[in-house]
Design a protein around this motif. Structure first.
Motif, short mmCIF file in Angstrom:
data_model
loop_
_atom_site.label_atom_id
_atom_site.label_comp_id
_atom_site.label_asym_id
_atom_site.label_seq_id
_atom_site.Cartn_x
_atom_site.Cartn_y
_atom_site.Cartn_z
N ASN A 285 0.81 -1.21 0.00
CA ASN A 285 0.00 0.00 0.00
C ASN A 285 0.85 1.27 0.00
OD1 ASN A 285 -3.03 -0.68 0.24
ND2 ASN A 285 -2.00 -2.16 1.56
N GLY A 286 2.15 1.12 -0.28
CA GLY A 286 3.02 2.28 -0.43
C GLY A 286 3.50 2.90 0.87
N ILE A 287 3.45 2.15 1.98
CA ILE A 287 3.96 2.64 3.26
C ILE A 287 5.26 1.90 3.54
CG2 ILE A 287 3.53 2.95 5.72
CD1 ILE A 287 0.56 2.48 5.14
N TYR A 288 6.32 2.68 3.71
CA TYR A 288 7.63 2.08 3.97
C TYR A 288 8.15 2.60 5.31
CZ TYR A 288 7.14 0.80 -0.85
OH TYR A 288 6.65 0.27 -2.02
N PHE A 289 8.44 1.65 6.20
CA PHE A 289 8.93 1.99 7.52
C PHE A 289 10.45 1.90 7.56
CE2 PHE A 289 4.58 0.65 8.28
CZ PHE A 289 4.13 1.65 9.12
N PHE A 290 11.06 2.80 8.31
CA PHE A 290 12.50 2.81 8.50
C PHE A 290 12.93 1.53 9.23
CE2 PHE A 290 16.24 4.02 11.09
CZ PHE A 290 17.12 4.28 10.05
N ALA A 291 12.14 1.11 10.22
CA ALA A 291 12.42 -0.10 10.98
C ALA A 291 11.11 -0.62 11.56
CB ALA A 291 13.42 0.18 12.11
N ALA A 292 11.11 -1.88 11.95
CA ALA A 292 9.94 -2.50 12.56
C ALA A 292 10.30 -3.05 13.93
CB ALA A 292 9.40 -3.61 11.67
N ASN A 293 9.57 -2.61 14.94
CA ASN A 293 9.80 -3.02 16.33
C ASN A 293 11.23 -2.74 16.78
OD1 ASN A 293 7.15 -3.83 16.52
ND2 ASN A 293 7.59 -6.00 16.31
N ALA A 294 11.82 -1.71 16.22
CA ALA A 294 13.20 -1.34 16.55
C ALA A 294 13.43 0.12 16.17
CB ALA A 294 14.17 -2.24 15.79
N ASN A 295 14.51 0.69 16.70
CA ASN A 295 14.87 2.06 16.35
C ASN A 295 15.60 2.15 15.02
OD1 ASN A 295 14.05 3.68 18.76
ND2 ASN A 295 15.36 2.19 19.79
N PHE A 296 16.34 1.08 14.67
CA PHE A 296 17.12 1.02 13.44
C PHE A 296 16.94 -0.36 12.82
CE2 PHE A 296 19.23 3.88 16.42
CZ PHE A 296 19.30 5.04 15.65
N PRO A 297 17.01 -0.47 11.50
CA PRO A 297 16.80 -1.77 10.85
C PRO A 297 17.75 -2.86 11.36
CG PRO A 297 16.92 -0.03 9.20
CD PRO A 297 17.25 0.59 10.53
N GLU A 298 18.99 -2.51 11.64
CA GLU A 298 19.99 -3.51 12.04
C GLU A 298 20.06 -3.72 13.55
OE1 GLU A 298 21.72 0.53 11.98
OE2 GLU A 298 20.65 -0.60 10.46
N GLU A 299 19.18 -3.09 14.30
CA GLU A 299 19.23 -3.17 15.77
C GLU A 299 19.00 -4.60 16.25
OE1 GLU A 299 17.61 -0.09 18.92
OE2 GLU A 299 15.98 -1.21 18.02
N ASN A 300 19.85 -5.04 17.17
CA ASN A 300 19.71 -6.36 17.79
C ASN A 300 18.73 -6.21 18.95
OD1 ASN A 300 19.92 -8.70 19.29
ND2 ASN A 300 22.14 -8.83 19.12
N ARG A 301 17.54 -6.74 18.81
CA ARG A 301 16.48 -6.56 19.81
C ARG A 301 16.83 -7.19 21.15
NH1 ARG A 301 14.31 -2.78 20.15
NH2 ARG A 301 12.55 -3.60 21.23
N GLU A 302 17.72 -8.18 21.17
CA GLU A 302 18.09 -8.81 22.44
C GLU A 302 18.96 -7.91 23.31
OE1 GLU A 302 19.72 -12.69 21.83
OE2 GLU A 302 18.09 -13.27 20.49
N ASN A 303 19.71 -7.00 22.68
CA ASN A 303 20.64 -6.15 23.42
C ASN A 303 20.25 -4.69 23.43
OD1 ASN A 303 22.29 -8.40 23.86
ND2 ASN A 303 23.30 -8.11 21.89
N SER A 304 19.06 -4.36 22.98
CA SER A 304 18.66 -2.96 22.89
C SER A 304 17.46 -2.69 23.80
CB SER A 304 18.32 -2.61 21.44
OG SER A 304 17.25 -3.41 20.99
N PRO A 305 17.22 -1.43 24.10
CA PRO A 305 16.07 -1.11 24.97
C PRO A 305 14.75 -1.44 24.28
CG PRO A 305 17.05 0.89 24.07
CD PRO A 305 17.93 -0.24 23.65
N ARG A 306 13.76 -1.79 25.06
CA ARG A 306 12.44 -2.10 24.50
C ARG A 306 11.71 -0.85 24.05
NH1 ARG A 306 9.37 -4.87 28.90
NH2 ARG A 306 7.70 -4.45 27.45
N LYS A 307 12.05 0.28 24.63
CA LYS A 307 11.34 1.52 24.31
C LYS A 307 11.95 2.15 23.07
CE LYS A 307 9.36 5.54 26.31
NZ LYS A 307 8.27 5.64 27.19
N LEU A 308 11.10 2.59 22.17
CA LEU A 308 11.58 3.27 20.97
C LEU A 308 11.93 4.71 21.28
CD1 LEU A 308 9.12 2.12 18.16
CD2 LEU A 308 11.41 1.30 18.63
#
Length: 141
Positions: free
Chosen positions: A61-84
């Motif tokens: 639908n033409g919506i592009y997100f910089f990242a999903a469930n993270a602050n940056f696309p390459e962010e390791n969710r195990e070692n990063s804060p849960r809060k955006l």
């Protein structure tokens, strides 16, 4: 601005784990916000295949997100804060619920201009009538 956006109940109607019907003007408004230079983050309870389905729906639908469930696309969710680290969160669970998408767009514009976006939202959103609560929880409301 960095804007975090929920999926279920915000971009589409609640039908989790399925993809619900589109909420009027959500897609168009998010495209406009992206085109205005805002960084959009998808912030949803969905993970794995369900998250991929949501991302695919948005991209179709033409919506592009910089990242999903993270602050940056390459962010390791195990070692990063849960809060955006977002300037604004758009979610159907906001205080007062999800305003109309036109009101959301105006509130973002007001924030960029340095105005109080909460006043903008509240002055354009009718206050819902209180529902009579029944059952155990209703005793405490």
């Amino acid at each position: 601005m960095i804007i975090a956006v929920d999926f279920d109940g915000t971009i589409v109607e609640h039908a989790y784990p399925k993809i619900g019907k589109p909420i009027p003007f959500a897609v168009e408004t998010l495209r406009m916000l992206h085109n205005d230079g805002h960084r959009l983050l998808l912030w949803t309870v969905r993970e794995g295949k369900l998250l991929e389905d949501a991302i695919d729906y948005c991209e179709q639908n033409g919506i592009y997100f910089f990242a999903a469930n993270a602050n940056f696309p390459e962010e390791n969710r195990e070692n990063s804060p849960r809060k955006l680290m977002a300037d604004l969160f758009i979610d159907d669970r906001n205080l007062g619920g999800l305003p109309d998408w036109g009101v959301i767009y105006k509130a973002v514009e007001a924030t960029v201009r340095g105005e109080n976006s909460f006043e903008t939202i509240m002055s354009n959103t009718p206050i819902p009538e209180k529902k009579e609560r029944k059952g155990f929880r209703g005793l405490f409301r």
